[in-house]
Design an enzyme around this catalytic site. Structure first.
Site, short mmCIF file in Angstrom:
data_model
loop_
_atom_site.label_atom_id
_atom_site.label_comp_id
_atom_site.label_asym_id
_atom_site.label_seq_id
_atom_site.Cartn_x
_atom_site.Cartn_y
_atom_site.Cartn_z
N HIS A 273 37.53 47.79 45.45
CA HIS A 273 37.66 47.81 44.12
C HIS A 273 36.41 47.21 43.26
O HIS A 273 35.57 46.51 43.95
CB HIS A 273 39.11 47.55 43.44
CG HIS A 273 39.17 46.18 43.63
ND1 HIS A 273 39.83 45.46 44.83
CD2 HIS A 273 39.24 45.01 42.80
CE1 HIS A 273 39.67 44.35 44.83
NE2 HIS A 273 39.59 43.82 43.41
N ASP B 109 39.85 41.73 47.90
CA ASP B 109 39.87 40.39 47.41
C ASP B 109 40.11 39.43 48.38
O ASP B 109 40.91 39.82 49.42
CB ASP B 109 41.24 40.40 46.48
CG ASP B 109 41.04 40.96 45.11
OD1 ASP B 109 39.90 41.01 44.62
OD2 ASP B 109 41.93 41.43 44.48
N ARG C 120 46.22 38.01 37.24
CA ARG C 120 46.01 38.64 38.55
C ARG C 120 46.86 37.57 39.35
O ARG C 120 46.84 36.39 39.50
CB ARG C 120 44.81 38.64 39.06
CG ARG C 120 44.72 39.37 40.40
CD ARG C 120 43.26 39.44 40.95
NE ARG C 120 42.93 38.39 41.97
CZ ARG C 120 41.87 38.24 42.45
NH1 ARG C 120 40.76 38.91 42.19
NH2 ARG C 120 41.62 37.39 43.42
O1 AKG Z 1 38.60 43.34 36.31
C1 AKG Z 1 38.90 44.24 36.97
O2 AKG Z 1 38.96 45.58 36.59
C2 AKG Z 1 39.04 43.90 38.28
C3 AKG Z 1 38.81 42.50 38.56
C4 AKG Z 1 39.12 42.36 40.18
O3 AKG Z 1 38.23 42.37 40.93
C5 AKG Z 1 40.21 41.77 40.35
O4 AKG Z 1 41.09 41.15 39.45
O5 AKG Z 1 40.38 41.54 41.59
FE FE2 Z 2 38.95 41.93 42.88
#
Ligand code: AKG
Ligand code: FE2
Length: 309
Positions: free
Chosen positions: A285, A132, A300
């Protein structure tokens, strides 16, 4: 709001309730992960005061396992924000239209559309492997994703251990990439994603300026553990600085493949009220995807990290 968010005003331990008694939490490796990647935290209620001792155990486990799964957290958005802030100042995502009302620090990740057909959140977040905010000068330390509404099928999140990926590289490749730096850009895949998801807004000049590309080492050293990790990803890394375009693309393709080998990944299958806290300095991820017929919503927060070295 900006006063609350500025780094100088936030001390990571400022909100720890030092006197709170230990909650008796248990930390254990998640099932289905080879190696240290991923641990569950059980017997902890983050809506209650968190003492210094429990905080220290959580912090240590985060450094050891890189992905922590706090089960069954019935916390409010404010409690989510408060817990996240213990680790550092929070970063606000450039797509402001997907902020949770009253909580700019929370990005809604969701495929749900409102009655007018407008998306309530970033529906295709994590479509490509990434760390991120790696396109910022100070990329994210870690992110915390809290399940609000989960699909009946699909919706898993995959994590890949970038220390393990680095350690497994051939020595010659380690030597070759040791001095290299790479560019990370939020815009790299933006138009491609917009073509697939037309609801993605066209970025304004101010937004484009906010996400100006950054240059980071290809191999970064974790500022807390000193361990080396690969720090490139297919979503944001555009080129290796100083290499001809074809060589740069060939090397990046090789590193992308090395960074997501199945033996270094953990696939998280969400359970109701999971709060997952990953280390963006140690893992990349990917959102595995959710069928259009299913509803999925998560909140988030994103913690600011250090200048990579
Ligand atoms: O929705 C997800 O499983 C991950 C999405 C993502 O990359 C995040 O929220 O940083
Ligand atoms: Fe992400």
């Amino acid at each position: 709001m900006s006063a609350v968010l500025s780094p100088a005003s936030v001390s990571p331990s400022a909100t720890v309730d030092a006197d709170a008694a230990p909650q008796g939490l248990v930390i254990r490796p998640v099932a289905g992960s080879a190696g240290p990647l991923g641990a569950e935290v059980l017997g902890l209620d983050l809506s209650r005061p968190l003492g210094r001792e429990d905080f220290a155990r959580i912090h240590r486990a985060h450094l050891d396992h890189h992905v922590l799964v706090f089960r069954d957290q019935r916390i409010t958005p404010q409690q989510h924000v408060d817990f996240s802030r213990r680790f550092g100042p929070l970063q606000i995502h450039v797509l402001k239209n997907f902020q949770l009302a009253g909580h700019p620090e929370i990005l809604i990740v969701s495929n749900i559309k409102d009655a007018a057909g407008q998306p309530i959140g970033l529906g295709d977040a994590g479509h490509y492997w990434h760390s991120d905010l790696s396109y910022k000068d100070k990329p994210s330390l870690g992110s915390l994703l809290h399940a609000q509404e989960l699909p009946g099928e699909g919706g898993d999140t995959l994590f890949a251990d970038q220390h393990a990926a680095y350690d497994a590289l051939p020595e010659a490749l380690k030597e070759r990439i040791a001095p290299l730096r790479a560019e990370h850009s939020y815009l790299a895949k933006y138009e491609e994603l917009r073509a697939r998801s037309p609801w993605r807004p066209k970025l304004t000049q101010a937004q484009i300026a906010e996400v100006a590309p950054s240059i980071h080492p290809v191999v970064r050293t974790h500022p807390e553990t000193g361990r080396k990790a690969l720090f490139v990803s297919e979503h944001f890394t555009t080129r290796i600085v100083g290499l001809p375009e074809d060589e740069s693309q060939a090397l990046l393709a090789e590193l992308f493949a090395a960074s997501v080998r199945p033996e270094f990944t953990y696939r998280h299958q969400w359970q109701p009220h999971d709060l997952v806290f990953w280390d963006n300095r140690s893992v990349t991820h990917l959102a595995a995807g959710t069928p259009d017929s299913e509803r999925r919503k998560l909140y988030r927060t994103t913690i600011e990290g250090d200048l990579p070295f």
